[in-house]
Design an enzyme around this catalytic site. Structure first.
Site, PDB file in Angstrom:
ATOM      1  N   HIS A 191       5.293   9.007   9.016  1.00 10.28           N
ATOM      2  CA  HIS A 191       4.737  10.285   8.547  1.00 10.28           C
ATOM      3  C   HIS A 191       5.733  11.010   7.678  1.00 10.28           C
ATOM      4  CE1 HIS A 191       1.775  10.654  12.075  1.00 10.28           C
ATOM      5  NE2 HIS A 191       1.155  10.301  10.976  1.00 10.28           N
ATOM      6  N   GLU A 433       1.545 -12.546  -4.266  1.00  8.17           N
ATOM      7  CA  GLU A 433       2.731 -12.010  -3.598  1.00  8.17           C
ATOM      8  C   GLU A 433       3.529 -13.072  -2.860  1.00  8.17           C
ATOM      9  OE1 GLU A 433       1.977  -7.833  -2.031  1.00  8.17           O
ATOM     10  OE2 GLU A 433       0.170  -8.845  -1.347  1.00  8.17           O
ATOM     11  N   ASP A 457       6.636  -7.905  -2.382  1.00  7.28           N
ATOM     12  CA  ASP A 457       6.558  -9.012  -1.436  1.00  7.28           C
ATOM     13  C   ASP A 457       6.961 -10.336  -2.072  1.00  7.28           C
ATOM     14  OD1 ASP A 457       5.818  -8.040   1.129  1.00  7.28           O
ATOM     15  OD2 ASP A 457       3.909  -7.415   0.259  1.00  7.28           O
ATOM     16  N   ARG A 467      12.402  -7.255   2.801  1.00  9.00           N
ATOM     17  CA  ARG A 467      12.490  -6.093   1.908  1.00  9.00           C
ATOM     18  C   ARG A 467      12.823  -4.799   2.653  1.00  9.00           C
ATOM     19  NH1 ARG A 467       6.077  -5.238   0.309  1.00  9.00           N
ATOM     20  NH2 ARG A 467       6.454  -3.016   0.144  1.00  9.00           N
ATOM     21  N   CYS A 504       2.098  -4.737 -10.072  1.00 10.51           N
ATOM     22  CA  CYS A 504       2.047  -3.451  -9.367  1.00 10.51           C
ATOM     23  C   CYS A 504       3.164  -3.258  -8.354  1.00 10.51           C
ATOM     24  CB  CYS A 504       0.686  -3.264  -8.695  1.00 10.51           C
ATOM     25  SG  CYS A 504       0.391  -4.438  -7.379  1.00 10.51           S
TER      26      CYS A 504
END
Ligand code: PEP
Ligand code: MG
Length: 580
Positions: A191, A433, A457, A467, A504
């Protein structure tokens, strides 16, 4: 001088003295009150409840207006807990029946409340413990009337260093002079990370022990663009970063002027720069930054809420909001990328030993078909509101893609049977990926409508580097020659097969790689909206011939260091003023 690496939440540079936030832990001693004081204690309690709800109300309203409903949701949940009659009744009963002081009663009951969450089998609820602690702290503060470490009254910009921040503390930063943030804790999907990202101030989290390595008053540089912080920098480093900081400010002003212009090279080659979004209302933010559409909508962020999985209707509304926000531009909705570091691993009783190689992404969806179909129904229904494409994450084999696509067709049939007409020709693509998908790219090209390369990825699987693991982050390099070669092969195969190919991953938004990616022939880049202006500026200053030459030369090196140095030199030739 000390350099620590972590996970970036927002790009940019911030320099300032550190304020180290101590853990705000109230230890409440057991204390009883005389019987005649009980009424007083109860009224202190009542006004603390009232004040806490009022504070939270204001925060929720502010967040709703500035960052959207998803961010405000957390605080609405806090309000719900404080309005829970049973909880409040138990605290009052303890004061009345045991003559315990209000603060002690509140603390005891709230801790029991936390225990209940700890024992719950739904891990999404277990995650709420931090929220319950946050509520307890607020309530106690209002009972005890203690002055807290008050960031609201800072007189100059500072770097906030802390072990972790609660959602409440994070939300409060919006109106302070905190210029940058460094935290020990933090995963990209917490969060706190989501709220920090929405604030847009440079920040690095997941630094492990920054709060014990840095002392209050130390000079700290936050380099959000390179995911690192520098404590007590030497003169030369400080000078360099002061220049970068100023360059960022200049750049932001200058880039603002580019938002209405297309990303076209000097020789007229049109490039499309789209945004990656996590929340539907960010679609509009991206368009305001000059984006050409939504290249990646990470729908799994819909799970970031106390109530658990989003319903079909809730999803439908979120997708429609994103589509409307894109204002007629294309929107690529990625189906849930759950698992690995995102939620599901905590759901199972036994955690996966290797979650990055585990039940994640499309694998997870295909094993939870009911949940997957609910999402597909929502996407298909929403798709009639705009130019929508759908893509699956982490496709690793043709069978997987076929199964996912078949599930879409089954869902279309189900919808039609119930009288809902949907676009049967919705473009269905995949994220590339994994090394396996890269090797079989030609075969995939025969079956997909489009391919979007997810370098975040792809790099981790190609280089065998987690990662999210700080201990190996120095090995995670988009400049690794193997990465460049795989990208070249994938783009070439797609071009030959005339399949639309975009990128992306984070690399797409890093100006260091813009010339290389452009030179490979990529025409669509999708990135965090904040990165669009600078990449656009770069593209508008070069020709395709230049970019092609750079890509070819970059592919000739043997080590990632050579590649990085070369790309930095070439980029600086085009943008000598900009921080790269
Ligand atoms: C990627 O892997 O490059 C990607 C864009 O997806 P995510 O970062 O959500 O895994
Ligand atoms: Mg990915």
């Amino acid at each position: 001088m000390e350099i620590l690496r972590g996970i970036s939440v927002a790009p940019g540079v911030a320099i300032g003295e550190a304020v180290v936030l101590e853990a705000e832990d109230y230890r409440i001693p057991y204390r009883t009150v005389p019987a005649e004081e009980v009424a007083n204690e109860l009224s202190r309690l009542a006004s603390a409840f009232e004040k806490s709800i009022d504070e939270l109300d204001k925060q929720a309203v502010w967040l709703n207006a500035h960052l959207g409903h998803d961010a405000a949701n957390v605080f609405e949940w806090h309000i719900g807990v404080l309005k829970d009659e049973r909880l409040r009744g138990s605290i009052e009963a303890m004061v009345r029946e045991e003559l315990a002081a209000a603060a002690y009663s509140a603390s005891t009951v709230m801790r029991k409340y936390q225990q209940r969450f700890l024992q719950m089998s739904d891990p999404l609820l277990v995650e709420r413990i931090r929220d319950v602690q946050d509520i307890e702290r607020r309530l106690l503060r209002n009972i005890l009337g203690e002055a807290r470490e008050d960031l609201a009254h800072l007189s100059k910009p500072v770097i906030l260093v802390a072990h972790d921040l609660s959602p409440t503390q994070t939300a409060q930063l919006a109106e302070t002079k905190v210029a940058g943030i460094a935290l020990d804790a933090g995963a990209a999907t917490s969060h706190t990370a989501i709220l920090l990202r929405s604030l847009g101030r440079p920040g690095v989290i997941g630094l492990k022990d920054v709060s014990s390595r840095v002392s209050g008053g130390d000079l700290v540089i936050i380099d959000g663009s390179n995911q690192l912080i520098i404590a007590n920098p030497n003169e030369a480093t400080l000078d360099e970063y002061r220049q970068r900081e100023m360059a960022f400010v200049r750049l932001a002003d200058e880039l603002d002027e580019l938002k209405g212009l297309p990303a076209t090279t000097l020789d007229g080659h049109r490039v499309y720069l789209c945004s990656n979004i996590e929340f539907p209302r960010e679609a509009r933010v991206g368009i305001a930054k000059g984006s050409d559409g939504i290249g990646l909508y990470r729908t799994e962020f819909l799970f970031l809420r106390p109530e658990g999985a989003p319903t079909e209707e809730e999803q439908y509304k979120a997708y429609v909001e994103a589509i409307r926000g894109a204002d007629g531009r294309p929107v690529t909705i990625r189906t849930f990328d759950l698992g690995a570091d995102k939620y599901t691993q905590q759901r199972s009783y036994e955690q996966e030993r290797n979650p990055m190689l585990g039940l994640r992404s499309i694998r997870y969806s295909l094993q939870n078909l009911d949940m997957f179909k609910v999402q597909l129904r929502a996407i298909l229904r929403a798709a009639s509101h705009g130019q929508v494409r759908m893509m699956f994450p982490l496709i690793n084999s043709l069978m997987e893609f076929r199964q996912a696509k078949m599930t879409v067709h089954d869902t279309i049939e189900d919808l039609e049977e119930t009288g809902v007409q949907v676009r049967k020709d919705i473009p269905i693509g995949m994220m590339l990926e994994t090394p396996a998908a890269a090797i079989q790219v030609k075969e995939f090209c025969r079956e997909v409508s489009f391919i979007s390369i997810g370098t975040n990825d792809l790099i981790q699987y190609l280089l065998a580097v987690d990662r999210g693991n700080e201990r190996v982050s120095q090995f995670y390099s988009p400049s690794h020659p193997a990465v460049l070669h795989v990208l070249r092969d994938v783009v070439q195969a797609c071009t030959q097969s005339r399949v639309d190919c975009s990128i992306c991953g984070e690399m797409a938004g890093q100006p260091l790689y813009t010339l290389f990616l452009l030179g490979l022939g990529l025409q669509t880049f999708s990135m965090a909206p904040a990165n669009i202006p600078e990449v656009k500026k770069l593209i508008r200053l070069v020709t395709m011939a230049q970019a092609t030459r750079v890509a070819k030369r970059a592919l000739s090196f043997e080590t990632d260091r050579q590649v990085t140095n070369y790309l930095r030199d070439e980029t600086r030739k085009v943008l000598p003023e900009d921080p790269i």
